[in-house]
Design a protein around this motif. Structure first.
Motif, PDB file in Angstrom:
ATOM      1  N   ASP A 100      32.516  47.118  40.770  1.00 31.77           N
ATOM      2  CA  ASP A 100      33.585  47.023  41.776  1.00 31.77           C
ATOM      3  C   ASP A 100      33.600  45.649  42.450  1.00 31.77           C
ATOM      4  OD1 ASP A 100      33.499  50.514  42.957  1.00 31.77           O
ATOM      5  OD2 ASP A 100      34.470  49.563  41.221  1.00 31.77           O
ATOM      6  N   LEU A 101      32.409  45.092  42.677  1.00 26.71           N
ATOM      7  CA  LEU A 101      32.326  43.735  43.240  1.00 26.71           C
ATOM      8  C   LEU A 101      32.947  42.737  42.273  1.00 26.71           C
ATOM      9  CD1 LEU A 101      28.863  42.859  44.860  1.00 26.71           C
ATOM     10  CD2 LEU A 101      31.125  42.370  45.775  1.00 26.71           C
ATOM     11  N   MET A 102      32.651  42.912  40.999  1.00 26.38           N
ATOM     12  CA  MET A 102      33.206  42.003  39.994  1.00 26.38           C
ATOM     13  C   MET A 102      34.722  42.150  39.914  1.00 26.38           C
ATOM     14  SD  MET A 102      30.313  42.380  37.044  1.00 26.38           S
ATOM     15  CE  MET A 102      31.007  41.210  35.878  1.00 26.38           C
ATOM     16  N   ILE A 103      35.219  43.369  40.049  1.00 27.87           N
ATOM     17  CA  ILE A 103      36.665  43.581  40.020  1.00 27.87           C
ATOM     18  C   ILE A 103      37.307  42.917  41.241  1.00 27.87           C
ATOM     19  CG2 ILE A 103      38.501  45.335  40.227  1.00 27.87           C
ATOM     20  CD1 ILE A 103      36.617  47.225  38.622  1.00 27.87           C
ATOM     21  N   LYS A 104      36.664  43.066  42.420  1.00 26.58           N
ATOM     22  CA  LYS A 104      37.236  42.497  43.654  1.00 26.58           C
ATOM     23  C   LYS A 104      37.323  40.985  43.548  1.00 26.58           C
ATOM     24  CE  LYS A 104      38.498  44.094  46.815  1.00 26.58           C
ATOM     25  NZ  LYS A 104      39.911  44.341  47.200  1.00 26.58           N
ATOM     26  N   LEU A 105      36.259  40.351  43.040  1.00 30.07           N
ATOM     27  CA  LEU A 105      36.216  38.887  43.026  1.00 30.07           C
ATOM     28  C   LEU A 105      36.734  38.283  41.732  1.00 30.07           C
ATOM     29  CD1 LEU A 105      32.747  38.630  44.692  1.00 30.07           C
ATOM     30  CD2 LEU A 105      34.854  37.806  45.663  1.00 30.07           C
ATOM     31  N   GLY A 106      36.556  39.020  40.641  1.00 25.47           N
ATOM     32  CA  GLY A 106      36.905  38.455  39.339  1.00 25.47           C
ATOM     33  C   GLY A 106      38.190  38.991  38.741  1.00 25.47           C
ATOM     34  N   MET A 152      30.218  30.795  34.955  1.00 25.34           N
ATOM     35  CA  MET A 152      29.550  29.922  35.924  1.00 25.34           C
ATOM     36  C   MET A 152      28.939  28.703  35.238  1.00 25.34           C
ATOM     37  SD  MET A 152      30.104  31.056  38.923  1.00 25.34           S
ATOM     38  CE  MET A 152      31.678  31.730  38.421  1.00 25.34           C
ATOM     39  N   SER A 153      28.287  28.911  34.089  1.00 27.44           N
ATOM     40  CA  SER A 153      27.686  27.758  33.400  1.00 27.44           C
ATOM     41  C   SER A 153      28.768  26.781  32.945  1.00 27.44           C
ATOM     42  CB  SER A 153      26.848  28.225  32.204  1.00 27.44           C
ATOM     43  OG  SER A 153      25.657  28.862  32.638  1.00 27.44           O
ATOM     44  N   SER A 154      29.903  27.306  32.485  1.00 29.51           N
ATOM     45  CA  SER A 154      30.957  26.405  32.001  1.00 29.51           C
ATOM     46  C   SER A 154      31.662  25.695  33.154  1.00 29.51           C
ATOM     47  CB  SER A 154      31.958  27.150  31.119  1.00 29.51           C
ATOM     48  OG  SER A 154      32.600  28.194  31.842  1.00 29.51           O
ATOM     49  N   THR A 155      31.942  26.410  34.244  1.00 28.82           N
ATOM     50  CA  THR A 155      32.630  25.753  35.364  1.00 28.82           C
ATOM     51  C   THR A 155      31.737  24.673  35.976  1.00 28.82           C
ATOM     52  OG1 THR A 155      31.919  27.532  36.851  1.00 28.82           O
ATOM     53  CG2 THR A 155      34.163  27.659  36.004  1.00 28.82           C
ATOM     54  N   HIS A 156      30.461  24.956  36.127  1.00 28.80           N
ATOM     55  CA  HIS A 156      29.560  23.955  36.706  1.00 28.80           C
ATOM     56  C   HIS A 156      29.470  22.721  35.822  1.00 28.80           C
ATOM     57  CE1 HIS A 156      28.431  27.130  39.518  1.00 28.80           C
ATOM     58  NE2 HIS A 156      27.746  26.234  40.214  1.00 28.80           N
ATOM     59  N   ILE A 215      39.179  37.475  35.249  1.00 30.36           N
ATOM     60  CA  ILE A 215      40.324  36.582  35.051  1.00 30.36           C
ATOM     61  C   ILE A 215      40.611  35.721  36.270  1.00 30.36           C
ATOM     62  CG2 ILE A 215      41.530  37.895  33.275  1.00 30.36           C
ATOM     63  CD1 ILE A 215      42.996  39.372  35.509  1.00 30.36           C
ATOM     64  N   ASN A 216      39.792  35.842  37.304  1.00 29.68           N
ATOM     65  CA  ASN A 216      40.081  35.134  38.545  1.00 29.68           C
ATOM     66  C   ASN A 216      39.223  33.883  38.734  1.00 29.68           C
ATOM     67  OD1 ASN A 216      41.434  34.816  41.041  1.00 29.68           O
ATOM     68  ND2 ASN A 216      39.734  35.806  42.132  1.00 29.68           N
ATOM     69  N   VAL A 217      38.422  33.555  37.715  1.00 27.71           N
ATOM     70  CA  VAL A 217      37.510  32.409  37.839  1.00 27.71           C
ATOM     71  C   VAL A 217      38.166  31.192  37.189  1.00 27.71           C
ATOM     72  CG1 VAL A 217      35.277  31.479  37.091  1.00 27.71           C
ATOM     73  CG2 VAL A 217      35.457  33.857  37.838  1.00 27.71           C
ATOM     74  N   ARG A 218      38.081  30.053  37.836  1.00 22.46           N
ATOM     75  CA  ARG A 218      38.622  28.829  37.269  1.00 22.46           C
ATOM     76  C   ARG A 218      37.696  27.662  37.595  1.00 22.46           C
ATOM     77  NH1 ARG A 218      43.821  26.413  39.938  1.00 22.46           N
ATOM     78  NH2 ARG A 218      42.712  24.521  39.363  1.00 22.46           N
ATOM     79  N   VAL A 219      37.866  26.575  36.885  1.00 26.18           N
ATOM     80  CA  VAL A 219      37.126  25.360  37.205  1.00 26.18           C
ATOM     81  C   VAL A 219      37.523  24.957  38.623  1.00 26.18           C
ATOM     82  CG1 VAL A 219      36.725  22.945  36.590  1.00 26.18           C
ATOM     83  CG2 VAL A 219      37.074  24.636  34.789  1.00 26.18           C
ATOM     84  N   GLY A 220      36.551  24.769  39.498  1.00 21.65           N
ATOM     85  CA  GLY A 220      36.854  24.447  40.890  1.00 21.65           C
ATOM     86  C   GLY A 220      36.780  25.628  41.831  1.00 21.65           C
TER      87      GLY A 220
END
Lengths: 429, 164
Positions: free
Chosen positions: A147-153, A72-76, A160-165
């Motif tokens: 489990d929340l992190m697995i669902k979203l991330g 989050m800090s890096s994407t922002h 592995i599901n987080v990207r810039v944007g």
């Protein structure tokens, strides 16, 4: 006790490798050191020449327990350079992912790492023998966060599901609605946890801290807000380095931090709680009042209560987000690189995490600066140790050592995160 | 507490890291067993934290864990432990973080919580190298291949796994 040395070579129940050293001479503390000797990890070095889009994946590897904070800090920071604001459901999904991380990290620390101190056990396994139901609930809470992190991330460690944007893929509403029942259970369990930990015996230690955290006008902070302190700081995140500075000390491979011209400060749950009490949900504020905590907490041993209150917040926030969620049209906002400098400051479970990047017009990283919460808290930890020992010189060696270790564990330190940096100078003659 | 899905049978768990050379051998064994698609056998390839096993193996008849070990033995040496009665050397099976639980600690936690399968067998294959890389040493792989064959054979006939 006239002259004494208290030394723990390897601290237990903290992430990473650290120790403590306290020297007492003529009943006075002459030295208190939180020793970090874990090797530096060079992330700021090898981020150079990488693409700006790689920053979330690379920096996530700094930590296995708080990877979302780094993402989050890096994407922002990168989005600030690109002039992009991520809003609406994508912003909500980021907060939801962060709630997952807070839930699993806080649950683990409260019950498995910190509670054994108060209940007199060497570790959680020995505690589980006498308190199996508490440990089972803790593991279930942690699982819900994971489990929340697995669902979203995509996975709970190094998502592995987080990207810039934004994200590569977003869930359907019904996929998130499956979390409603577990989160309601988690909320009820978190409220029980507040009541439970508030009954612990807390050593008497209070200090006048400079609490530093984010503050947002509308919500308890996770990803956005100004940087504020209870001693007058109120700045946007791009002014961080105008007010705070890092410096080296010989006994730590992690840099220390201070407020310029002032000194040590504290980041983390107690800081957030003090600076944002009014933004907690009513259930958390009511629970705080019920256990007599008030709007601030300046006893670091009581940070366990504050963490439990933040568990309540994270569960409430997650439920609120899921209720209003509708999938966005696209899983991310397009971010085209341009030359510039960007700053990202978000609230890791342990405290404020600052990133700064400089990229060129092709999006190649030229400079990277990462200041984790445990680095920032080192001096405060040492001051806590000093004050605690001064007040408790009458305790037995075993007792004082136990409490000193506990003093460090109050901060839930992530030592591995803090050792990311080393400047290397080579003289060839 | 939220309901859990519990089914009897056998759980095979491969542990390790594919990107640390011989530390990938546990995952290699689990993947090969998984390909056999055996009846009543669930395979997990890789876990991030030992405590997640507590739910996975609860009420199972048998949990078989495979991991690499780092002791003083020759490469490819095969250890076999009874997870419920043997003293598992903690320094052979390390966790990578104080925030995660190693196999021995997970088993001890399971004992304290009463969350254990009826049987636990732990196989440890002595690795040669744990440097970054994805290749498994030939001696280590040779042991792994024999172990896979034994595990699959015994699971097919429902017997106890014998030493490779």
């Amino acid at each position: 006790m006239k002259n004494k040395t208290i030394k723990v070579d390897y601290l237990a129940r903290v992430e990473g490798e650290g120790g403590l050293f306290i020297k007492i001479k003529n009943d006075k503390i002459v030295e208190s050191r939180f020793n970090i000797f874990e090797p530096p990890r060079f992330f700021e070095g090898f981020l150079k020449k990488r693409k700006f889009t790689e920053a979330p994946d690379i920096t996530a590897r700094i930590c296995g327990i708080c990877p979302v904070a780094y993402q989050m800090s890096s994407t922002h920071a990168m989005e600030q350079i690109c002039g992009v604001k991520v809003d609406g459901p994508l912003r909500d999904l980021r907060r939801l992912l962060y709630c997952g991380e807070w839930i699993e990290s806080h649950a683990l620390h409260i019950f498995m790492l910190h509670a054994p101190d108060f209940l007199g056990y060497e570790d959680a396994i020995k505690m589980a023998g006498d308190y199996p139901e508490i440990v089972k609930k803790a593991l279930q809470l942690k699982k819900i966060g994971n489990d929340l992190m697995i669902k979203l991330g995509g996975r709970e460690i190094h998502p592995i599901n987080v990207r810039v944007g934004g994200f590569y893929k977003v869930p359907e509403k019904k996929e998130l609605e499956e979390f409603i029942a577990p989160l309601k259970w988690a909320l009820a369990t978190s409220l029980e946890a507040v009541d439970l930990v508030a009954t612990f015996d807390f050593p008497d230690l209070e200090r006048d801290y400079e609490f530093v955290s984010l503050r947002h006008p509308d919500e308890y902070p996770l990803c956005e807000g100004n940087i504020v302190s209870n001693k007058g700081i109120d700045i946007p995140n791009d002014k961080f380095l105008d007010f705070f500075e890092e410096y080296q000390v010989s006994h730590s491979t992690s840099l220390h931090s201070k407020v310029k011209k002032r000194g040590e400060y504290l980041v983390g749950p107690m800081a957030r709680f003090h600076n944002n009490f009014d933004k907690l949900p009513p259930s958390a504020r009511k629970a705080a009042k019920k256990v007599g905590l008030g709007k601030s907490c300046i006893n670091p041993f009581k940070s366990i209560i504050v963490r439990a209150l933040e568990l309540v917040f994270a569960c409430e926030e997650a439920l609120k987000i899921i209720k209003r969620y509708e999938p966005p049209e696209k899983p991310f906002v397009e971010c085209l690189p341009k030359e510039g400098i960007g700053h990202g400051c978000t609230e890791a479970p342990r405290g404020m995490l600052y990133h700064r990047y400089k990229i060129d017009h092709d999006g190649i990283i030229k400079e990277a600066r990462i200041i984790p919460p445990t680095s920032q808290n080192q001096k405060s930890i040492e001051s806590d140790l000093q004050k605690f020992v001064e007040k408790n010189l009458h305790l037995s060696d075993k007792n004082i050592t136990w409490h000193c270790e506990q003093t460090i564990r109050n901060y839930d330190p992530c030592i591995s995160c803090s050792c990311h940096f080393l400047k290397l100078k080579i003289n060839r003659e | 507490m939220p309901k859990k899905n519990i089914t009897p049978g056998v759980l095979v768990v491969g542990l390790g890291n594919d990107f640390r050379s011989d530390d990938g051998v546990g995952l290699f064994v689990a993947r090969q067993v998984e390909k056999e698609n055996l009846n009543n056998v669930k395979v997990i390839v890789g876990v991030s934290d030992g405590t997640s096993l507590l739910d996975s193996w609860e009420n199972k008849d048998h949990a078989i864990l495979i991991d690499s070990v780092n002791s003083a033995e020759y490469s490819g040496f095969l250890y076999k432990f009874d997870g419920l009665s043997d003293n598992i050397p903690e320094d052979y099976f390390l966790a990578y973080s104080s925030h995660s639980f190693s196999i021995p600690r997970t088993i001890n936690l399971g004992k304290a919580l009463g969350q254990l399968p009826k049987m636990i067998t732990i196989y440890g294959i002595e690795g040669k190298s744990y440097l970054p890389g994805d290749a498994i040493n030939s001696a280590v792989k040779e042991t792994a291949v024999k172990l896979i064959s034994n595990i699959v054979e015994e699971l097919k006939i429902g017997g106890e796994i014998i030493h490779a």
